[in-house]
Enzyme design. Structure first.
Site, PDB file in Angstrom:
ATOM      1  N   HIS B  52       0.819  -1.208   0.000  1.00 35.80           N
ATOM      2  CA  HIS B  52       0.000   0.000   0.000  1.00 35.80           C
ATOM      3  C   HIS B  52       0.857   1.264   0.000  1.00 35.80           C
ATOM      4  O   HIS B  52       0.541   2.233  -0.684  1.00 35.80           O
ATOM      5  CB  HIS B  52      -0.897  -0.030   1.243  1.00 35.80           C
ATOM      6  N   HIS B  98     -10.612   2.241  -0.510  1.00 34.83           N
ATOM      7  CA  HIS B  98     -10.776   1.871   0.892  1.00 34.83           C
ATOM      8  C   HIS B  98     -11.537   0.550   0.938  1.00 34.83           C
ATOM      9  O   HIS B  98     -12.548   0.397   1.616  1.00 34.83           O
ATOM     10  CB  HIS B  98     -11.490   2.979   1.679  1.00 34.83           C
TER      11      HIS B  98
END
Lengths: 82, 736
Positions: B52, B98
């Site tokens: 990420h 998300h």
């Protein structure tokens, strides 16, 4: 049989509503408030008379609907006086 | 786990593995430090080196995307991309995923996704003016789908409505591959003056490092690592890491930042998103080429007895890190306190390019910045190209009646009206929304000017799965078309690249293919990438999602009075199709949902030269006033597009065009349907000839029915009912 369920945020989970209450109390000049956490209280009247069965049923209700168990805890109080 | 979160525990390879580090990566860390890391250092390395934060599997390929153009002020690498929209104004935007938090706690996951992307935009000096959301859920009939849709939608609405930024558009798909791994991609667009843009780079040794916003709690510790791990059934146990958002605090933070930004006190500013204080301080110092010292005793905490490890990795929301000019602290503090926010000087910039952290009087971490940020491992993962698919075989196909097919498509999960969703969003707050959800692209006025921004999110995952290169091209081309159909000039894109496990060569092949196609389209359409986000490991129990490189396009129109909508606006106007119709049924919704044919065949090819020519032609004819409504032809083909144009304002259309199911439902690319009023007809056809663009008149507007001679007659009211009922029926449980 009557039951009372307290649903509160797990410790450590941010509580914006509690924070708003805390700020509002400060603005009303209530001093000495260190922190506020809020939750909800649910009262349920069940036809079930067996305490164990009632508790099992209430637990299932909490798990499936009443509490968001990802961020909330629940506490079931049965009123066995009746 | 809490007993382990301090430096009293000796780090072993097992603990490193639990942090998601491979044995080789752990050896590299030991090598960089020249010793065994302590627990805090291991935590910091593990989040900075997570997929990420480090983009370790994707960086090699992201570098190949076109990111430059005369309109680009800031490309990828900052909090958000910045483009020039003329007159000293800029648009600042980005899209971010998300996914994992939203699957675990849909309301808060989606809400904090919206909050996070808005901070990325306003940290650069912009005022957010619009939010969009690209959502992907599992099959409608899957037992979790309704719960997830309801939670995600109310989370997006809850946060956006409370902070007072309109949610103006987005897209939704349903597919079984998302059953255990939904996608929530939030995009935010803001505007700022070109001379008031703020960057993350921190410079000036001795400058104070300042923490502002909400207090730090134990929220979301290891969120960045979680976002880089596959789900399995045990991931339910990772739940306490979910963060809770507070949009009212974010609103205060936005206004306080805007007020401070009006002065010249800020050197650098960065929001604390994934990996919180760690990634923000590492990125700011690394970009500025300096070192950073942080004293955690100064960090405002919400909970007691937090360890240094927890403070560094917490993902509490609504926080920012800033570097101020020395001596400006008091002025800044006054502003933040006035807005009721925490403000604390927690450290300073140092020479030496290291990150040093103190807690309770002790040094708990000392790490070289180079190896934390740009020095993170970069992998060239093995990839195999997706095999070429056969063309759709139309022989032996029994086509239902065209009217039945149309009704089936209009009430299909992929085409049904999304009104149920966007009714929950405030799309008008701020007073500048000209076109909200439900059209091709949303249009939002640049406040106080005649200009408007056009924006759209697009990707067709089933095309990307069948042919990543063509699918990648198509995603960019569709965003280009949606913006062009309003009359606006497409300027740049952001992206949110959602894929499965990159350690599997076929998934990595999908990623490489999609980026290849996207890159070709960006180049051919002068539509560069200015920001983006990668979300990998979107898998459940070893099954990947459809490759989903969501594209968020932004364009501008100089005078919003010249912009047009996607619905028919008048009777007796001529209806033209721009672009050739060959009846491409491969990977079409018609193939999947009407014929119920799951065969993976070639999707429609994208001719980028034609896309560009058709887009330019549409924009020119809109600007000239010849075209008064335009809609791009995508899912469901011509007849669905015609129906959508008719339903928009309840104005019917009749056609003498003779065509088979392939003609009416084929998904050939590069096409638009436009409305040309009778007095503009000659000018329009002359312009088409001059431009060498294939236009074909297929009918005339008017009445309250959709009519095709000798084929079908359906009232617009009935089409609308079919189209509108699906979503409410799903959510009320009628169809499940």
């Amino acid at each position: 049989m009557k039951a009372t369920i307290n649903i509160t945020l797990k410790s450590g989970v941010l509580d914006p509503q509690g924070k708003a209450i805390e700020n509002a109390l400060g603005q009303l000049n209530f001093s000495g408030v260190n922190s506020v956490r809020q939750g909800k209280l649910i009262e349920i009247d069940l036809s079930e008379t067996d305490a164990a069965k009632a508790e099992a049923s209430l637990t299932a209700m909490c798990e499936q609907l009443l509490a968001n168990t990802v961020i909330e805890n629940y506490d079931i109080q049965l009123d066995k006086s009746e | 786990m809490s007993t382990r979160l301090n430096n009293l525990v000796d780090v072993t390879e097992d603990i490193a593995r639990e942090h998601g580090l491979t044995d080789d990566e752990y050896k590299m860390i030991v090598g960089h430090l020249g010793r065994t890391p302590n627990m805090t250092e291991l935590g910091v390395f593990s989040v900075m080196w997570s997929e990420h934060c480090s983009y370790k599997s994707s960086r090699k390929w992201l570098k190949k995307l076109p990111t430059e153009g005369p309109q680009v002020i800031q490309g990828p690498g900052e909090n958000a991309g910045v483009i020039d929209i003329g007159d000293g104004d800029t648009a600042i935007f980005k899209m971010e995923s998300h996914n994992h938090p939203s699957f675990i706690e849909p309301y808060q996951g989606a809400a904090t996704g919206v909050g996070g992307i808005m901070r990325d935009v306003f940290t650069m000096g912009a005022r957010p003016v619009a939010n969009l959301n690209a959502l992907r859920f599992g099959e409608p009939s899957h037992p979790k789908t309704r719960h997830l849709v309801a939670g995600v939608v109310s989370g997006i609405g809850g946060y956006g409505n409370c902070i007072g930024v309109p949610t103006v558009g987005g897209e939704v798909n349903f597919d079984a591959s998302y059953n255990g791994n939904i996608l929530v991609n939030a995009m935010c667009v803001g505007t700022a003056r070109a001379d008031k843009i703020f960057y993350a780079a921190a410079t000036g040794i001795g400058s104070p490092v300042v923490y502002v916003g909400a207090k730090t709690g134990r929220d979301g510790i290891h969120g960045a690592t979680m976002a880089s791990a596959e789900f399995d059934d045990a991931s339910q146990e990772k739940r306490p890491t979910v963060q809770v958002g507070d949009p009212f605090t974010e609103k205060l933070l936005l206004e306080a930042c805007q007020e401070l930004m009006a002065s010249d006190a800020i050197i650098g500013i960065q929001d604390m998103g994934a990996a919180g204080l760690t990634s923000s301080s590492v990125e700011m110092a690394d970009k500025g080429g300096v070192g950073i010292f942080i004293d955690l005793d100064k960090v405002p905490c919400r909970e007691t007895a937090m360890s240094g490890y927890e403070m560094l990795l917490s993902e509490s929301q609504e926080r920012m890190l800033m570097v101020l000019k020395p001596g400006r602290e008091a002025e800044a503090e006054k502003i933040f306190h006035r807005w009721g926010l925490d403000f604390a000087v927690i450290g300073e910039l140092t020479d030496g390019h290291r990150m040093v952290v103190h807690h309770q009087g002790e040094e708990i971490a000392d790490m070289p910045l180079t190896h934390l940020a740009d020095g993170a491992p970069e992998y060239d993962r093995p990839h195999v190209a997706t095999p070429k698919r056969p063309e759709f075989d139309a022989s032996n196909v029994t086509h239902p009646a065209i009217a039945d097919s149309l009704k089936s498509l209009m009430g299909n999960s992929e085409i049904a009206s999304r009104r149920w969703i966007w009714e929950q969003y405030d799309s008008m707050v701020m007073g500048d929304t000209l076109v909200g959800p439900g059209g091709d692209a949303a249009l939002v006025r640049v406040h106080g000017t005649q200009k408007a921004l056009a924006m759209s999110t697009d990707v067709t995952p089933r095309y990307c799965f069948a042919d990543p290169i063509e699918g990648g091209k198509q995603a960019v081309a569709e965003a280009y078309r949606n913006i062009s159909a309003t009359g606006a000039t497409p300027l740049a894109i952001t992206n949110c690249l959602n894929f499965g496990n990159p350690e599997r060569p076929e998934i990595m092949g999908q990623f490489v293919g999609c980026l290849d196609g996207m890159g070709q389209a960006c180049l051919a359409l002068d539509f560069p990438v200015v920001s983006g986000n990668v979300s990998l490991y979107n898998e459940t129990n070893g099954t990947g999602i459809l490759p989903t490189p969501a594209i968020g396009g932004v364009g501008v129109i100089a005078d919003y009075n010249n912009a047009i909508g996607s619905g028919f606006t008048q009777a007796d106007a001529h209806v033209f199709v721009i672009g050739a119709s060959h009846g491409a049924l491969g990977c079409s919704l018609y193939q999947r949902h009407v014929l119920q044919d799951e065969a993976i065949v070639a999707p429609p090819a994208v001719d980028l030269q034609a896309e560009r020519a058709h887009g330019e032609f549409v924009r020119a004819t809109i600007a000239a006033g010849a075209v008064s409504a335009a809609h791009d032809v995508s899912d469901g083909g011509l007849l669905v597009a015609l129906s959508e144009m008719a339903m928009r304002h309840g104005i019917g259309v009749s056609s003498q065009q003779q065509g088979d199911s392939a003609y009416w439902f084929g998904e050939d690319q590069g096409r638009y349907i436009v409305q040309v009023s009778a007095d503009q007809l000659a000018g329009f056809t002359t312009a088409a000839q001059a431009a060498g663009v294939n236009v074909n008149e297929i009918g005339k507007t008017g009445g309250d029915e959709l009519t095709i001679d000798a084929t079908l007659t359906i009232s617009i009211a009935e089409l609308t009912r079919i189209n509108q009922d699906w979503f409410p029926d799903l959510m009320s449980g009628k169809t499940a």
